[in-house]
Design an enzyme around this catalytic site. Sequence first.
Site, PDB file in Angstrom:
ATOM      1  N   ASP A 411      18.761   9.709  21.368  1.00 48.84           N
ATOM      2  CA  ASP A 411      19.516  10.951  21.488  1.00 48.84           C
ATOM      3  C   ASP A 411      19.012  11.813  22.639  1.00 48.84           C
ATOM      4  OD1 ASP A 411      21.780  11.307  20.027  1.00 48.84           O
ATOM      5  OD2 ASP A 411      20.975  12.936  18.807  1.00 48.84           O
ATOM      6  N   ASP A 824      21.305  13.193   4.596  1.00 51.61           N
ATOM      7  CA  ASP A 824      21.138  11.981   3.812  1.00 51.61           C
ATOM      8  C   ASP A 824      21.549  12.180   2.352  1.00 51.61           C
ATOM      9  OD1 ASP A 824      19.110  13.754   3.435  1.00 51.61           O
ATOM     10  OD2 ASP A 824      17.480  12.403   3.955  1.00 51.61           O
TER      11      ASP A 824
END
Length: 1126
Positions: A411, A824
């Site tokens: 990223d 998550d």
Amino acid sequence: MASHTNQPSKKAIRNSGGSNNSQGAKNSGGNNVKFARRTSSGRYVSLSREDLDMSGELTGDYMNYTVHIPPTPDNQPMESSVAAKAEEQYVSNSLFTGGFNSVTRAHLMDKVIDSEVTHPQMAGAKGSSCSMPACDGKVMKDERGNDVTPCECRFKICRDCYMDALKEKGLCPGCKEPYKVGDYDDEQDYSNGALQLPAPGGGKRDANSMSMTTRNQGGDFDPNKWLFESKGTYGYGNAYWPPQDDVYGDDGGEGAHGGMLESNDKPWKPLSRVTPIPAAIISPYRLLIVIRLVVMGFFLHWRVMHPNEDAIWLWLMSVVCEVWFAFSWILDQVPKLCPVNRSTDLQVLREKFEMPSPSNPTGRSDLPGVDLFVSTADPEKEPPLVTANTILSILAVDYPVEKISCYISDDGGALLTFEAMAEAASFADLWVPFCRKHNIEPRNPDTYFSLKVDPTKNKSRPDFVKDRRKIKREYDEFKVRINGLPDSIRRRSDAFNTREEVKMLKHLRESGGDPLERVKVQKATWMADGTHWPGTWAVPASEHSKGDHAGILQVMLKPPSHDPLMGNAEDKIIDFSDVDIRLPMFVYMSREKRPGYDHNKKAGAMNALVRCSAILSNGPFILNLDCDHYIYNCKAIREGMCFMMDRGGENICYIQFPQRFEGIDPSDRYANHNTVFFDGNMRALDGIQGPVYVGTGCMFRRFALYGFDPPNPEKYDKKNDQGETQPLTTSDFDPDLDVNLLPKRFGNSTMLAESIPVAEFQGRPLADHPAVKFGRPPGALRIPREPLDAASVAEAVSVISCWYEDKTEWGERVGWIYGSVTEDVVTGYRMHNRGWHSIYCITKRDAFHGSAPINLTDRLHQVLRWATGSVEIFFSQNNAFLATRKLKILQRLAYINVGVYPFTSIFLLVYCFLPALSLISGQFIVRNLNVTFLIYLFIITICLILLAILEVKWSGIGLEEWWRNEQFWLISGTSSHLAAVLQGLLKVMAGIEISFTLTSKSSGEDNDDIYADLYLVKWTSLMIPPIVIAMVNIIAMVIALARTIYSSVPQWSKFIGGAFFSFWVLAHLYPFAKGLMGRRGKTPTIVFVWSGLIAIILSLLWVAINPPTGGAAQADGVAGSTFQFP
């Protein structure tokens, strides 16, 4: 790239005239029978009927006779199509870039890193130069790295020149003869891993036929062919002769008449089992929960009905806190009523999916593909060497090589990460075959070479010590190269930037400009091949910064061949004879980032990986790992696959593995191992609807990530004439989803939409049991995957662009869910809310190992992030109070607890001050310590102790670990959880975003001490509440003790009651106090100054509000003088 693997090969089958049919030709009668022989180079050569008749060595009895020579060191497979091979080599040697309002470009790289690349699958591998004039391209290579020359004259030609020659006249530039494309493009349908063989007794064998088929091109006797035509054995076994009219072993379910059995003919065995907790443990455990619940109800009723009139404020605060604690305990304890243990059978998995059978004599794997995701963002905070070791452990995993694809998301778009991954791919050329040869465990080289055990244990090969010594030296050199990459990139970039500056000065002088004018040259970052890096530069510039750069995609290791590629003793420094040297596909990806777009942090990166992998490999299962979590058990994927491929596996959305950590101090001061959660809570949830998703070490079903409900066989049941379930369409999965609305949900990529039913079909368990209502037929996944082409990679670049998710449901319903720092938990909750189940897989050998912060400040910030996400969940639509009926009751309570637990910090903070207030005021939470109160307190305490002992028994954790968890619960509850609640309330009520950021990780002063970080003291505002609580309780104990001593009639009972609870608080804060002391007492002075000041102010404020007077003392029966605070 997305196509059903149970369909016939799409490649053309050439006839004797050389005609081409792109969809594959069908034999129409006996005149078009296909004959094939295998040359010494390993390829199949077609022979026309006329050629065979002229030879006079074959009779009509052998019209369908084809000999399959197994892959051996001297007999390796070769790609059928030179064109496809050239295309795939071009793709793997190119760096693809693109994005918003830009053209996707493929930059052919002849050099990826400065060091030498040896593995033929890797980009930039060495090769011969093209013989065409004015061409500097590299010659095409086969799987072993040898030059591929499409013409018999051995004229060396690169991919581009070869394609140009075919388009122009089809003539070889060397000999000027037409390319015999049919020799390479002929392909038979080996979908079931077997070639056609005649039935026994189907015709009388001629002696001459044996002489032909057992001779090689030189006319010598070929023992390999003889072994497979006679009753000799080689490898898995000799050739199988199926019944006539059943050359593929598909006889309608009657099985084989002698020989190997089909998987459907073998007794059915489960791949996994559920082992209940022994009744001697779980029954008393459940009984104690009920007893404690009932007693707690009576206790709270008694507390409410018997207020302390002398200190009503103290009584009210204590009762409110106790009611909340009871509610919180119910949310945490009740979901633990049904814990289970699970086990897997890897031998049964191998028998079902990889053992030879009549339809699969070579034992080709029928296991589904798995795509592994690794995410990283900043090479300064996440060292590239750590990430590289994680990648190496993935590439060496024990799973069919052709079924594994590894993806890394960078990223940060850093060239340092790119070149570190390229170095890792290069070192994998030695490390992966070494692990396979000697069965190395663990397969993270840094961990393996750091083990304090005898490396020769259980090793029997005589060359192990020599091989290990060589690999250790190569790994040390690899680490030096990785550590030297930052300086190497900087020096290289400085040299190229200086060259550009000299060029501009020269041009300025030639154009007559002012030689004294300052030349401005962008300080670019340069790749090893002398071109600009398209990602983030060391000196940020427009379109080259962390938040503004193009999408980048590089196939570091191209997909391996479908058949094993055995090594030899000459190519490498280690003898890899009889060792498969193939490597899994490895892809580097950095998604496009542009200003003005919300990139959604890790969740956005994971969704980009999902789309990219769907185009390139489309594995039906996805395993995601953090960059510091490596595979510790090379069979971990097989363990998870036992659940996915077992009966009922079609309803499993993910397999969560426990997180295990390395580098934790032996005492686990701050409960970093978190075993109470991973071995207790998660194991208990496994008995309900499944564990929550915790961010790493999780194997997903790709179809579940796409936002679909679990399959319902009664709702849609497509079967063919043989009763086998068929692939479904997207409208079958979701009746409310119109095909025309696919772009709204998944984006505009047609390839991505077409890959969805493929992934769903390939992820089904085998239909080998009547109870499997939604399975796939055996053998459907044995077909080799199609080679990569430039169009597919260009499409993959398109789906990782910053604009692709606009006006789609990515992050809302599809993929990882956005809107929370704990994406998550939300992602797992959405799946459970749609009716999916998850499984908790605890393996005998830990599946994955990772690192965890052992420093107090780092640990508090980590918990702060988790708690902040929980508060966001509570105030969002993901609150379990709003869940559907598909979420089970106990599972709902567990998810409610996820969103509620941070709010316990408010009541915990008040309760920790109550003992001090009681000691200072001379009052207690009850009027008198009567027998009823003490009996209730005693029963509740005994139940708590017995529950802890029994929980330790069924979860397998240690009593000390349980106590460490209790201590850190109070520490984090009065610091990180409280800050998270304040942050969440400010965000919801005032829209104020408060970011608690942590600076880059620092190491301890003592490099020889692996626990040096444990003793570092880094100031954070989160430390203030626990310090104030500790100092106020200590001061209160001193005040109460002095008051009691100086009283003429000391009331020790009240002092002991308050002092006991103060000691309880201080005992929980003991690890926190040790963390403040550091190793050499280097706690910042400001910590004590601020804490002492606040504690004194609070004490004086309380005395001023409610001063102890003589009248009050006399009323309580205290004679003589009273104690006054000075």
